[in-house]
Design an enzyme around this catalytic site. Sequence first.
Site, PDB file in Angstrom:
ATOM      1  N   SER A 112     -23.169  -3.666 -28.991  1.00 49.58           N
ATOM      2  CA  SER A 112     -24.386  -3.045 -29.531  1.00 49.58           C
ATOM      3  C   SER A 112     -24.923  -1.949 -28.609  1.00 49.58           C
ATOM      4  O   SER A 112     -25.900  -1.277 -28.953  1.00 49.58           O
ATOM      5  CB  SER A 112     -25.474  -4.124 -29.684  1.00 49.58           C
ATOM      6  OG  SER A 112     -25.652  -4.783 -28.432  1.00 49.58           O
ATOM      7  N   GLY A 113     -24.304  -1.755 -27.442  1.00 49.16           N
ATOM      8  CA  GLY A 113     -24.873  -0.834 -26.450  1.00 49.16           C
ATOM      9  C   GLY A 113     -24.426   0.608 -26.635  1.00 49.16           C
ATOM     10  O   GLY A 113     -23.493   0.905 -27.400  1.00 49.16           O
ATOM     11  N   TYR A 114     -25.074   1.482 -25.917  1.00 46.58           N
ATOM     12  CA  TYR A 114     -24.864   2.935 -26.032  1.00 46.58           C
ATOM     13  C   TYR A 114     -23.467   3.335 -25.538  1.00 46.58           C
ATOM     14  O   TYR A 114     -22.669   3.915 -26.282  1.00 46.58           O
ATOM     15  CB  TYR A 114     -25.956   3.616 -25.204  1.00 46.58           C
ATOM     16  CG  TYR A 114     -25.989   5.120 -25.248  1.00 46.58           C
ATOM     17  CD1 TYR A 114     -25.807   5.824 -26.433  1.00 46.58           C
ATOM     18  CD2 TYR A 114     -26.248   5.853 -24.082  1.00 46.58           C
ATOM     19  CE1 TYR A 114     -25.875   7.205 -26.460  1.00 46.58           C
ATOM     20  CE2 TYR A 114     -26.320   7.227 -24.100  1.00 46.58           C
ATOM     21  CZ  TYR A 114     -26.132   7.910 -25.285  1.00 46.58           C
ATOM     22  OH  TYR A 114     -26.202   9.278 -25.301  1.00 46.58           O
ATOM     23  N   ALA A 146     -20.956   1.343 -24.702  1.00 44.80           N
ATOM     24  CA  ALA A 146     -19.917   0.555 -25.383  1.00 44.80           C
ATOM     25  C   ALA A 146     -19.603   1.147 -26.749  1.00 44.80           C
ATOM     26  O   ALA A 146     -18.438   1.175 -27.170  1.00 44.80           O
ATOM     27  CB  ALA A 146     -20.366  -0.897 -25.516  1.00 44.80           C
ATOM     28  N   LEU A 195     -24.402 -13.078 -21.773  1.00 45.90           N
ATOM     29  CA  LEU A 195     -24.107 -13.063 -20.330  1.00 45.90           C
ATOM     30  C   LEU A 195     -24.574 -14.342 -19.646  1.00 45.90           C
ATOM     31  O   LEU A 195     -24.068 -14.718 -18.591  1.00 45.90           O
ATOM     32  CB  LEU A 195     -24.798 -11.857 -19.667  1.00 45.90           C
ATOM     33  CG  LEU A 195     -24.329 -10.475 -20.115  1.00 45.90           C
ATOM     34  CD1 LEU A 195     -25.267  -9.392 -19.579  1.00 45.90           C
ATOM     35  CD2 LEU A 195     -22.898 -10.205 -19.639  1.00 45.90           C
ATOM     36  N   LYS A 232     -27.241  -4.189 -10.285  1.00 45.68           N
ATOM     37  CA  LYS A 232     -25.937  -3.541 -10.415  1.00 45.68           C
ATOM     38  C   LYS A 232     -25.132  -3.661  -9.120  1.00 45.68           C
ATOM     39  O   LYS A 232     -23.915  -3.837  -9.142  1.00 45.68           O
ATOM     40  CB  LYS A 232     -26.106  -2.057 -10.800  1.00 45.68           C
ATOM     41  CG  LYS A 232     -26.724  -1.820 -12.160  1.00 45.68           C
ATOM     42  CD  LYS A 232     -25.990  -2.498 -13.297  1.00 45.68           C
ATOM     43  CE  LYS A 232     -24.673  -1.868 -13.664  1.00 45.68           C
ATOM     44  NZ  LYS A 232     -24.014  -2.571 -14.797  1.00 45.68           N
ATOM     45  N   SER A 290     -31.804   5.087 -20.687  1.00 45.46           N
ATOM     46  CA  SER A 290     -31.490   6.286 -19.898  1.00 45.46           C
ATOM     47  C   SER A 290     -31.943   7.569 -20.603  1.00 45.46           C
ATOM     48  O   SER A 290     -32.069   8.615 -19.961  1.00 45.46           O
ATOM     49  CB  SER A 290     -29.993   6.354 -19.590  1.00 45.46           C
ATOM     50  OG  SER A 290     -29.221   6.283 -20.761  1.00 45.46           O
ATOM     51  N   PHE A 347     -31.865  13.535 -10.745  1.00 54.09           N
ATOM     52  CA  PHE A 347     -30.797  12.528 -10.946  1.00 54.09           C
ATOM     53  C   PHE A 347     -29.503  13.243 -11.316  1.00 54.09           C
ATOM     54  O   PHE A 347     -29.520  14.350 -11.854  1.00 54.09           O
ATOM     55  CB  PHE A 347     -31.180  11.538 -12.056  1.00 54.09           C
ATOM     56  CG  PHE A 347     -32.115  12.091 -13.090  1.00 54.09           C
ATOM     57  CD1 PHE A 347     -31.635  12.957 -14.057  1.00 54.09           C
ATOM     58  CD2 PHE A 347     -33.478  11.785 -13.074  1.00 54.09           C
ATOM     59  CE1 PHE A 347     -32.506  13.496 -15.005  1.00 54.09           C
ATOM     60  CE2 PHE A 347     -34.343  12.330 -14.021  1.00 54.09           C
ATOM     61  CZ  PHE A 347     -33.851  13.189 -14.991  1.00 54.09           C
ATOM     62  N   VAL A 384     -34.104  20.206 -15.970  1.00 52.77           N
ATOM     63  CA  VAL A 384     -33.878  19.621 -17.299  1.00 52.77           C
ATOM     64  C   VAL A 384     -34.843  20.279 -18.299  1.00 52.77           C
ATOM     65  O   VAL A 384     -34.456  20.658 -19.414  1.00 52.77           O
ATOM     66  CB  VAL A 384     -34.083  18.087 -17.261  1.00 52.77           C
ATOM     67  CG1 VAL A 384     -33.931  17.484 -18.657  1.00 52.77           C
ATOM     68  CG2 VAL A 384     -33.106  17.432 -16.282  1.00 52.77           C
TER      69      VAL A 384
HETATM   70  P1  NAP Z   1     -27.651  -0.384 -23.469  1.00 54.98           P
HETATM   71  O1  NAP Z   1     -27.473   0.460 -24.660  1.00 54.98           O
HETATM   72  O2  NAP Z   1     -29.002  -0.969 -23.191  1.00 54.98           O
HETATM   73  O3  NAP Z   1     -26.560  -1.525 -23.491  1.00 54.98           O
HETATM   74  C1  NAP Z   1     -26.673  -2.689 -22.754  1.00 54.98           C
HETATM   75  C2  NAP Z   1     -25.817  -3.738 -23.421  1.00 54.98           C
HETATM   76  O4  NAP Z   1     -25.865  -4.945 -22.651  1.00 54.98           O
HETATM   77  C3  NAP Z   1     -26.314  -4.087 -24.840  1.00 54.98           C
HETATM   78  O5  NAP Z   1     -25.189  -4.264 -25.667  1.00 54.98           O
HETATM   79  C4  NAP Z   1     -27.037  -5.414 -24.614  1.00 54.98           C
HETATM   80  O6  NAP Z   1     -27.057  -6.254 -25.746  1.00 54.98           O
HETATM   81  C5  NAP Z   1     -26.145  -6.005 -23.544  1.00 54.98           C
HETATM   82  N1  NAP Z   1     -26.831  -7.120 -22.878  1.00 54.98           N
HETATM   83  C6  NAP Z   1     -27.943  -7.090 -22.122  1.00 54.98           C
HETATM   84  N2  NAP Z   1     -28.264  -8.347 -21.737  1.00 54.98           N
HETATM   85  C7  NAP Z   1     -27.338  -9.166 -22.285  1.00 54.98           C
HETATM   86  C8  NAP Z   1     -27.121 -10.574 -22.277  1.00 54.98           C
HETATM   87  N3  NAP Z   1     -27.925 -11.418 -21.613  1.00 54.98           N
HETATM   88  N4  NAP Z   1     -26.026 -11.054 -22.914  1.00 54.98           N
HETATM   89  C9  NAP Z   1     -25.180 -10.229 -23.591  1.00 54.98           C
HETATM   90  N5  NAP Z   1     -25.348  -8.901 -23.664  1.00 54.98           N
HETATM   91  C10 NAP Z   1     -26.414  -8.389 -23.018  1.00 54.98           C
HETATM   92  O7  NAP Z   1     -27.283   0.420 -22.147  1.00 54.98           O
HETATM   93  P2  NAP Z   1     -26.055   1.361 -21.791  1.00 54.98           P
HETATM   94  O8  NAP Z   1     -26.628   2.619 -21.324  1.00 54.98           O
HETATM   95  O9  NAP Z   1     -25.039   1.377 -22.837  1.00 54.98           O
HETATM   96  O10 NAP Z   1     -25.499   0.585 -20.507  1.00 54.98           O
HETATM   97  C11 NAP Z   1     -24.263  -0.081 -20.544  1.00 54.98           C
HETATM   98  C12 NAP Z   1     -23.801  -0.346 -19.132  1.00 54.98           C
HETATM   99  O11 NAP Z   1     -23.754   0.861 -18.404  1.00 54.98           O
HETATM  100  C13 NAP Z   1     -24.695  -1.292 -18.331  1.00 54.98           C
HETATM  101  O12 NAP Z   1     -23.844  -2.083 -17.516  1.00 54.98           O
HETATM  102  C14 NAP Z   1     -25.500  -0.339 -17.474  1.00 54.98           C
HETATM  103  O13 NAP Z   1     -25.955  -0.937 -16.289  1.00 54.98           O
HETATM  104  C15 NAP Z   1     -24.448   0.726 -17.186  1.00 54.98           C
HETATM  105  N6  NAP Z   1     -24.985   2.031 -16.816  1.00 54.98           N
HETATM  106  C16 NAP Z   1     -25.793   2.706 -17.685  1.00 54.98           C
HETATM  107  C17 NAP Z   1     -26.294   3.948 -17.296  1.00 54.98           C
HETATM  108  C18 NAP Z   1     -27.180   4.759 -18.184  1.00 54.98           C
HETATM  109  O14 NAP Z   1     -27.755   5.740 -17.724  1.00 54.98           O
HETATM  110  N7  NAP Z   1     -27.296   4.418 -19.474  1.00 54.98           N
HETATM  111  C19 NAP Z   1     -25.959   4.471 -16.028  1.00 54.98           C
HETATM  112  C20 NAP Z   1     -25.135   3.735 -15.193  1.00 54.98           C
HETATM  113  C21 NAP Z   1     -24.646   2.524 -15.589  1.00 54.98           C
HETATM  114  P3  NAP Z   1     -28.330  -6.279 -26.763  1.00 54.98           P
HETATM  115  O15 NAP Z   1     -28.116  -5.123 -27.717  1.00 54.98           O
HETATM  116  O16 NAP Z   1     -28.214  -7.612 -27.423  1.00 54.98           O
HETATM  117  O17 NAP Z   1     -29.557  -6.140 -25.927  1.00 54.98           O
END
Ligand code: NAP
Length: 338
Positions: free
Chosen positions: A11-13, A15, A60, A157, A197, A217, A255
């Site tokens: 469901s994440g961005y 992913a 998780l 992290k 983000s 950033f 930005v």
């Molecule tokens: P996001 O859209 O908020 O995605 C986070 C994902 O983690 C969602 O699918 C969420 O599921 C899942 N999640 C959170 N808690 C959970 C739990 N207890 N059990 C199962 N799933 C859980 O954020 P994103 O930007 O795609 O981030 C994805 C990854 O990239 C993360 O590891 C983040 O730390 C890393 N990252 C992101 C950025 C950035 O700027 N976006 C930068 C560096 C690293 P739900 O939909 O159910 O909440």
Amino acid sequence: MRGTVFVSGGSGYIAGFLIRQLVAEGWMVHTSIRNLAKESHVRSLLGVDNVKLKFFAADLMSDAGWAEAMAECSHVAHVASPLPSTAPKSADELIIPARDGALRALRAARNAGVKRFVMTSSAAAIAYGHGKGSRRFTEADWTNVTSPDAYPYVQSKTIAERAARDWMAAEGGDMDYVSVNPSLVLGPLLSDDFSTSLEAIKKLLEGSLPGLPNFGFGVVDVRDVADLHVRCLTAPNMAGERFIASGPFLWMKEVAAILRDGLGEQARKVPTRGLPDFLVKLSALFDPVIKQVVGELGNVRDMDASHAKAVLGWETRPVAESILDTARDMIRLGLVKV
Ligand code: NAP
């Protein structure tokens, strides 16, 4: 057919873009969400061939579901981790799911005979707690989690990546482990439920900031982050590797200038003036989110992505494209009134 890959947190961005690219390149994808009631919604957002994507329930915080999700998978991209838009009550709210979730995913992957495990870590595990000033960071750097500047997400992290690498050394067997460490991820949206983000672009467009704080950033596009994950999943000799995923470091004022140049009248609410540090520090007294990042004022955290470019031939698109694609999608989806 390339094989079967498991992607956590479908469901994440990040992913979402990763799953799209994997399916387009011929992979069968297994993905996890916390609750299968969301499956049809997530499927419709991803818009990929239904037959190529299977959903599993896994949290998780629980052992249930991980083994089933990874059965028959040769590769894993562990992307899920909490990325909240508000400050948590305690750091453990983020540290425990990030660390224990990574260890659950690793154990299930090794037990399923997975060959390659790619974990989405972060620049947060590299560039924090090193004091004030300007620095260029590489994969050799690690965040100092005991520093007061290491706020809970940064701690989560760093601790999760360290725990994953320690576990691999002790129990990983023949499985390869690689981390991808992105800086701030921007780019097109998957839906109106957007990742934390992208919040800074929303605030700039809607004019909710009284001025431009002296924050900056590294920026990277979500499509380039997905592409780096795919390269890490498939390239030879990846065991133990760590790759920064970042484009240039930008100040908020830069930005803002990109938004004004690219959007014209639609950027009319974007502030033009700087916000003095003392006002940011004052608002940190009342706003827990600003309080978390106030130590970042004036810091240059330049992330050196030359390793990914040299080893994997990874390239990044122009940063203005990522910023403007974020902004245009926010306007198109009605998330901001410009
Ligand atoms: P996001 O859209 O908020 O995605 C986070 C994902 O983690 C969602 O699918 C969420 O599921 C899942 N999640 C959170 N808690 C959970 C739990 N207890 N059990 C199962 N799933 C859980 O954020 P994103 O930007 O795609 O981030 C994805 C990854 O990239 C993360 O590891 C983040 O730390 C890393 N990252 C992101 C950025 C950035 O700027 N976006 C930068 C560096 C690293 P739900 O939909 O159910 O909440």
